[in-house]
Design an enzyme around this catalytic site. Structure first.
Site, mmCIF file in Angstrom:
data_model
loop_
_atom_site.group_PDB
_atom_site.id
_atom_site.type_symbol
_atom_site.label_atom_id
_atom_site.label_comp_id
_atom_site.label_asym_id
_atom_site.label_seq_id
_atom_site.Cartn_x
_atom_site.Cartn_y
_atom_site.Cartn_z
ATOM 1 N N SER A 1 0.858 -1.180 0.000
ATOM 2 C CA SER A 1 0.000 0.000 0.000
ATOM 3 C C SER A 1 0.891 1.225 0.000
ATOM 4 C CB SER A 1 -0.915 0.010 1.231
ATOM 5 O OG SER A 1 -0.157 0.038 2.430
ATOM 6 N N GLY A 2 0.426 2.252 -0.700
ATOM 7 C CA GLY A 2 1.197 3.480 -0.790
ATOM 8 C C GLY A 2 0.306 4.691 -0.663
ATOM 9 N N TYR A 3 0.841 5.848 -1.020
ATOM 10 C CA TYR A 3 0.089 7.091 -0.933
ATOM 11 C C TYR A 3 -1.208 7.024 -1.726
ATOM 12 C CZ TYR A 3 4.153 9.501 1.081
ATOM 13 O OH TYR A 3 5.177 9.889 1.888
ATOM 14 N N THR A 4 -1.147 6.331 -2.895
ATOM 15 C CA THR A 4 -2.272 6.350 -3.833
ATOM 16 C C THR A 4 -2.985 5.021 -3.946
ATOM 17 O OG1 THR A 4 -1.065 7.985 -5.153
ATOM 18 C CG2 THR A 4 -2.923 6.886 -6.213
ATOM 19 N N VAL B 1 -2.439 -2.673 -3.309
ATOM 20 C CA VAL B 1 -2.213 -3.838 -4.166
ATOM 21 C C VAL B 1 -2.566 -5.088 -3.370
ATOM 22 C CG1 VAL B 1 -0.597 -5.068 -5.654
ATOM 23 C CG2 VAL B 1 -0.335 -2.603 -5.302
ATOM 24 N N LYS C 1 -4.849 -3.759 -8.368
ATOM 25 C CA LYS C 1 -4.491 -2.421 -7.905
ATOM 26 C C LYS C 1 -5.757 -1.587 -7.861
ATOM 27 C CE LYS C 1 0.322 -1.933 -9.456
ATOM 28 N NZ LYS C 1 1.266 -1.079 -10.223
ATOM 29 N N ASP D 1 10.309 7.291 -11.013
ATOM 30 C CA ASP D 1 10.452 6.669 -9.693
ATOM 31 C C ASP D 1 11.133 5.320 -9.876
ATOM 32 O OD1 ASP D 1 10.318 6.084 -7.019
ATOM 33 O OD2 ASP D 1 8.182 5.627 -7.000
#
Length: 490
Positions: free
Chosen positions: A132-135, A138, A152, A267
């Site tokens: 999991s990230g800022y946006t 998964v 996603k 990135d």
């Protein structure tokens, strides 16, 4: 046991959260929107209507900006401007790019009959959260037929979503804004199909019926891969580490001349990659950019890294020449080559590896020359030409027993080995295996197992001794003549 109870409760909570998100994704019915028209929630906003209208206008502006970022990726050969694309009405005879846009945003029918859609996700089982990230979130799931895939979707608890709601006070509009990264990724996966890019299996726009994608309910369906574990990779045989670097260079060569032009991975981190059956694949493309950097002087074309800066030429057209390609090469050098390539490289390749490290670390070679250097090493490694200096007589020191294997082995460990319990290495031939055995003081015999690595090289098992020979039609046992143990055949 209190510890176990806490673990079980945590696991149950995780499963509940994942299933709640996925069930919400699949069964929530969201009203379909017309192209270019946005409807926002009626959430109460502190303050007067003027403030609400201002926030709404700002959010609409952001939505249009995100859309304008994606439109150029959909256009084919510059035949259409983004303005005409943006204003186009839905028709039966839409260009490929516009059809794809409709599928992503409105949940219209699939572009290809073999692609998965929302119906494919019915009765799936959530397995685990992969990241999991800022946006994005998964999640690994098993489909109704048992096939594992990665999904996603928008991370409802992520920083991007939280900040947007705080700024604009509109959860539904924010979900749509945040989902643009997923929409962009779908388009890029469609446009940048390559063996070293994760395979897009399909997408779901909206609910299980494919309705309401414009409201932000967008899910990307991908083939399942294993996260790249650099620490584990550092302990792997050189052959596997070389494979990762070779796959990466092949990918960067494709990106340098892709259908979208030269693409930069902004990135660039190992966490953006996975492996599928040992093959490296790029799995995050939302930060990929095909934009050329404009310039007036060479000073405008500076690549800045933590410990190095490079200045590239500004062309007569006012564009930094090769900047995207060079950015990718140097990132490959500092994140991958430095750690994976030189250590324990075969002696015959040391000078070739040193050349690659120097040319990429100093940005002296373009991606074409870099790929040629890697492919040359692969050719030598598979053909065994780098072993020409080994004396042919070295194998005469061994007695060979074909069609036989061993039991009652006394094994020793070597590093790096394909087996943690013994010494299992890849060799081109019995001659190379004999050379390795002679270099190990513990080694008195080795077996060619018949198994092969990704390059076609044989796997050889080295040991100190064994007690029995056993019939094995796929193996050959080589025993040192001077130290041949007394054995029996069973």
């Amino acid at each position: 046991m209190p510890g176990m109870g806490h673990s079980l409760r945590a696991a149950a909570l995780l499963a509940f959260v994942v299933l709640s998100i996925l069930v919400s994704l699949l069964i929530s019915s969201v009203q379909q929107f017309g192209a270019g028209i946005y409807h926002f929630s009626n959430a109460t906003v502190a303050g007067d209507e003027e403030e609400f209208a201002s926030l709404r206008g700002a959010l609409i502006y952001q939505l249009n900006q995100r859309r304008k970022e994606i439109i150029p990726l959909l256009l084919l050969d510059g035949e259409e401007t983004w303005e005409s694309f943006y204003q186009r009405d839905q028709t039966q005879d839409s260009p490929m790019g516009y059809s794809l846009w409709n599928e992503i945003t409105h949940g219209s029918r699939k572009a290809h009959m073999d692609e998965m859609d929302c119906q494919s996700l019915v009765d799936m089982q959530a397995v685990e959260v992969l990241g999991s990230g800022y946006t994005k979130l998964v999640v690994k799931v098993n489909l109704a037929g048992g096939q594992p895939v990665a999904l996603k979707l928008v991370n409802e608890q992520g920083i991007d979503m939280g900040k947007c709601v705080e700024d604009f006070k509109d959860p539904r509009g924010c979900r749509e804004l945040v989902s643009y990264k997923l929409k962009k990724e779908i388009v890029l996966l469609q446009r940048l199909q390559h063996p070293n890019v994760i395979k897009l299996k399909g997408h779901c726009a909206g609910d299980a019926g494919g309705r309401g994608g414009e409201g932000g309910k967008v899910t990307v369906i991908l083939e399942q891969g294993n996260p790249l574990q650099m620490i584990q990779l550092l302990q792997s045989p050189w052959e596997d580490r070389f494979r990762v670097c070779l796959d990466l260079v092949r990918l960067l060569h494709f990106l340098s001349q892709s259908p979208l032009g030269s693409v930069a991975l902004l990135d660039f981190q190992p966490r953006q990659f996975v492996t599928v059956s040992g093959e490296l694949k790029l799995t995050d493309l939302d930060d990929a950019s095909a934009e050329e950097t404009s310039c007036q002087t060479h000073a405008d074309c500076t690549l800045q890294f933590p410990h190095r800066n490079f200045t590239l030429p500004c062309s007569a057209k006012g564009v930094c020449e090769g900047l995207n390609e060079k950015r990718n090469i140097y990132n490959a050098y500092r994140y991958f080559f430095t750690y994976l390539l030189p250590h324990q490289a075969p002696p015959g390749f040391t000078h070739l590896v040193d050349h690659i490290m120097n040319s990429t670390g100093e940005l002296k070679a373009d991606i074409n020359h870099t790929l040629e250097a890697f492919e040359h090493i692969l050719l030598l490694y598979k053909s065994g030409l780098h072993l020409d200096n080994l004396p042919p007589s070295i194998i005469r020191d061994y007695t060979v027993m074909r069609g036989m294997g061993t039991s009652g082995d006394t094994e020793y460990r070597c590093w790096p080995s394909y087996s943690q319990q013994g010494c299992l290495l890849s060799v081109h031939s019995a001659r190379e295996a004999a050379f390795i055995c002679n270099s190990h003081s513990q080694c008195n015999s080795f077996t060619l197992t018949g198994q092969k690595t990704w390059t076609g090289r044989l796997l050889a098992s080295f040991r100190s001794s064994f007690s029995h020979l056993v019939p094995d039609g796929t193996s050959e046992v080589y025993v040192k003549k001077t130290k041949a143990p007394e054995t029996s055949i069973v």
